[in-house]
Scaffold this active site. Structure first.
Site, PDB file in Angstrom:
ATOM      1  N   ARG A   1       0.816  -1.213   0.000  1.00 53.63           N
ATOM      2  CA  ARG A   1       0.000   0.000   0.000  1.00 53.63           C
ATOM      3  C   ARG A   1       0.852   1.266   0.000  1.00 53.63           C
ATOM      4  O   ARG A   1       0.443   2.283  -0.561  1.00 53.63           O
ATOM      5  CB  ARG A   1      -0.936   0.002   1.206  1.00 53.63           C
ATOM      6  CG  ARG A   1      -2.136  -0.897   0.980  1.00 53.63           C
ATOM      7  CD  ARG A   1      -3.055  -0.909   2.161  1.00 53.63           C
ATOM      8  NE  ARG A   1      -4.336  -1.504   1.791  1.00 53.63           N
ATOM      9  CZ  ARG A   1      -5.200  -1.991   2.675  1.00 53.63           C
ATOM     10  NH1 ARG A   1      -4.933  -1.954   3.964  1.00 53.63           N
ATOM     11  NH2 ARG A   1      -6.341  -2.511   2.270  1.00 53.63           N
TER      12      ARG A   1
ATOM     13  N   GLY B   1     -12.732  -3.731   0.977  1.00 58.18           N
ATOM     14  CA  GLY B   1     -14.081  -3.267   1.283  1.00 58.18           C
ATOM     15  C   GLY B   1     -14.599  -2.286   0.245  1.00 58.18           C
ATOM     16  O   GLY B   1     -15.746  -2.369  -0.202  1.00 58.18           O
TER      17      GLY B   1
ATOM     18  N   LYS C   1     -14.313 -12.912   5.753  1.00 59.87           N
ATOM     19  CA  LYS C   1     -15.400 -12.003   6.140  1.00 59.87           C
ATOM     20  C   LYS C   1     -16.664 -12.377   5.383  1.00 59.87           C
ATOM     21  O   LYS C   1     -17.060 -11.726   4.426  1.00 59.87           O
ATOM     22  CB  LYS C   1     -15.011 -10.564   5.814  1.00 59.87           C
ATOM     23  CG  LYS C   1     -13.830 -10.057   6.626  1.00 59.87           C
ATOM     24  CD  LYS C   1     -13.542  -8.628   6.222  1.00 59.87           C
ATOM     25  CE  LYS C   1     -12.094  -8.254   6.406  1.00 59.87           C
ATOM     26  NZ  LYS C   1     -11.689  -7.159   5.521  1.00 59.87           N
TER      27      LYS C   1
ATOM     28  N   GLY D   1      -7.133  -6.761   0.861  1.00 62.13           N
ATOM     29  CA  GLY D   1      -5.832  -6.626   1.496  1.00 62.13           C
ATOM     30  C   GLY D   1      -5.116  -7.957   1.644  1.00 62.13           C
ATOM     31  O   GLY D   1      -3.934  -8.083   1.297  1.00 62.13           O
TER      32      GLY D   1
END
Ligand code: ADP
Ligand code: MG
Length: 404
Positions: free
Chosen positions: A40, A385, A205, A361
């Site tokens: 990142r 997200g 998730k 990520g």
């Protein structure tokens, strides 16, 4: 810096001598003070460098982890600022607060073309506050440090936060190069994608990702499902899943998706074999991976990767795809015994003749950890997200605010 001029200079004009606040996403995994994956930070460099080369006084604002709205040394951006300086090849000034005395002094001391990083923006309760006034007051302070704002933290554009949303309402603003690229790629995934269009979903998730299926069922030709969410689907089909990750309250949703898929001609492909173990991997014991049919997961076991037959089948499904979006590892790739499914999917993506996008990520970290070259993929998104919400068809507040 060729693509750079389009989104930025058109709306900001000449930035020479101006203080430009850049919201970057520098939220990297850390092991103590050591950055374990700097992807990142590297993705944030072009916009920062472009502004610096154009003579701006660049003030980078970013978050790290989830501190509780108050300073916490464990989440200091200091090591990240140091790494950014290494990547830029120039010293980067660091403010030990975000909008306080240190920030004012550091920003005030910047010469044209120099770069500073402010301390973790989430050390301030106003950043993530749900109260518009509290967030606004903090955004006023941030805006006071700059003459213009550039939004480049793609990983946070789905958040209505002070440094993402409110500050853009207070300063002349523009989209950074990273955000512009990410949005461009996502648009290509949603507006007339080349077919066959295959989507691969995994990770842990589960409920976050079930939402995206809803929208993609109308767009993709095939949906391959692995990772933790697979067990809710297997259970929805009537199979026992032992101690695997399971969201009981999503069973009906999964049943509805399976039914809708068969009606609309979209294929949902589930693994036929699973790698299980009797415990989640930990440092305390050696993994004991066992391959079982997906319909016969033992009661005392949990699924930790898709099996070899499924990995082969997924790779075959990807072989003739022209557009692929992949979010979420197929298994607990951090442990070699459960990495094969993720490796097989990554490998298949590198062979795609068309657009291949890795989002998320952990997925991005997985391809790097497993030794793949970033250039082997069409695009590696920095925001899980945010890309999922975009693909769900939701409006991203941090993008909408730039388009006024
Ligand atoms: P991303 O960050 O790419 O969106 P997630 O955060 O959703 O992905 O999920 C990543 C995590 O999912 C990884 O840490 C991986 O170990 C975990 N995972 C994958 N498969 C399973 C599984 N079967 N059971 C539990 N965790 C899993
Ligand atoms: Mg993740």
């Amino acid at each position: 810096m060729t693509q750079f001029s389009t989104p930025l200079s058109s709306s900001l004009g000449d930035v020479r001598g101006k203080r430009v606040l850049v919201r970057s996403d520098l939220n990297v995994p850390l092991d103590g003070m050591t950055i374990t994956d700097d992807g990142r930070i590297r993705a944030s460099v072009p916009t920062i460098q472009g502004l610096a080369e154009a003579g701006a006084r660049v003030v980078v604002v970013a978050h790290l982890g989830r501190p509780k709205g108050t300073p916490d040394p464990a989440y200091s951006l200091a090591p990240v600022a140091a790494r950014l300086g290494e990547l830029l090849g120039v010293p980067v000034a660091f403010a030990t607060d975000t909008v306080g005395e240190s920030a004012a002094a550091v920003v005030g001391g910047l010469a044209d073309g120099e770069v500073a990083v402010l301390e973790n923006v989430r050390f301030n309760a106003g950043e993530t506050s749900k109260d518009d006034a509290e967030r606004g007051a903090f955004a006023d302070q941030l805006a006071g440090l700059a003459d213009a704002f550039v939004s480049d933290g793609f990983g946070v554009v789905h958040r209505k936060q002070a440094s993402v949303y409110d500050v853009a309402q207070r300063l002349p603003h523009a989209m950074g190069q990273l955000v512009a690229t990410e949005i461009d790629v996502l648009r290509r995934l949603t507006v007339s994608p080349e077919r066959p269009y295959v989507v691969v979903l995994g990770g842990s998730k589960v409920s976050d990702k079930l939402g995206v299926i809803d929208n993609l069922l109308d767009k993709a030709d095939k949906l391959l499902i692995g990772g933790g969410m697979v067990f809710t689907f297997l259970k929805a089909q009537g199979h026992e899943v032992g101690k695997s990750l399971l969201e009981e309250d999503q069973l009906d949703t999964c049943r509805a998706y399976l039914a809708r898929a068969s009606e609309s001609g979209v294929e949902i492909v589930l693994p036929t074999d699973i790698v299980v173990d009797t415990a989640f991997p930990s440092g305390d014991r050696e993994p004991e991976p066992v391959v079982v049919p997906a319909s016969e997961i033992p009661a005392d076991s949990l699924g930790l990767d898709i099996g070899p037959e499924s990995a082969k089948a997924f790779a075959a499904e990807l072989a003739d795809a022209r557009t692929v979006f992949w979010n979420g590892p197929m298994g607990v790739f951090e442990v070699e015994a459960f990495a094969a499914g993720t490796r097989a999917v990554a490998e298949a993506l590198t062979r795609v003749d068309g657009l291949s996008v890795v989002g998320g990520g952990d997925s991005a970290a997985a391809v790097r950890q497993l030794g793949f070259e970033e250039s082997a993929f069409g695009h590696i998104s920095t925001g899980g997200g945010a890309s999922l919400e975009y693909l769900e068809g939701k409006e991203l507040p941090g993008i909408a605010v730039l388009e006024d």
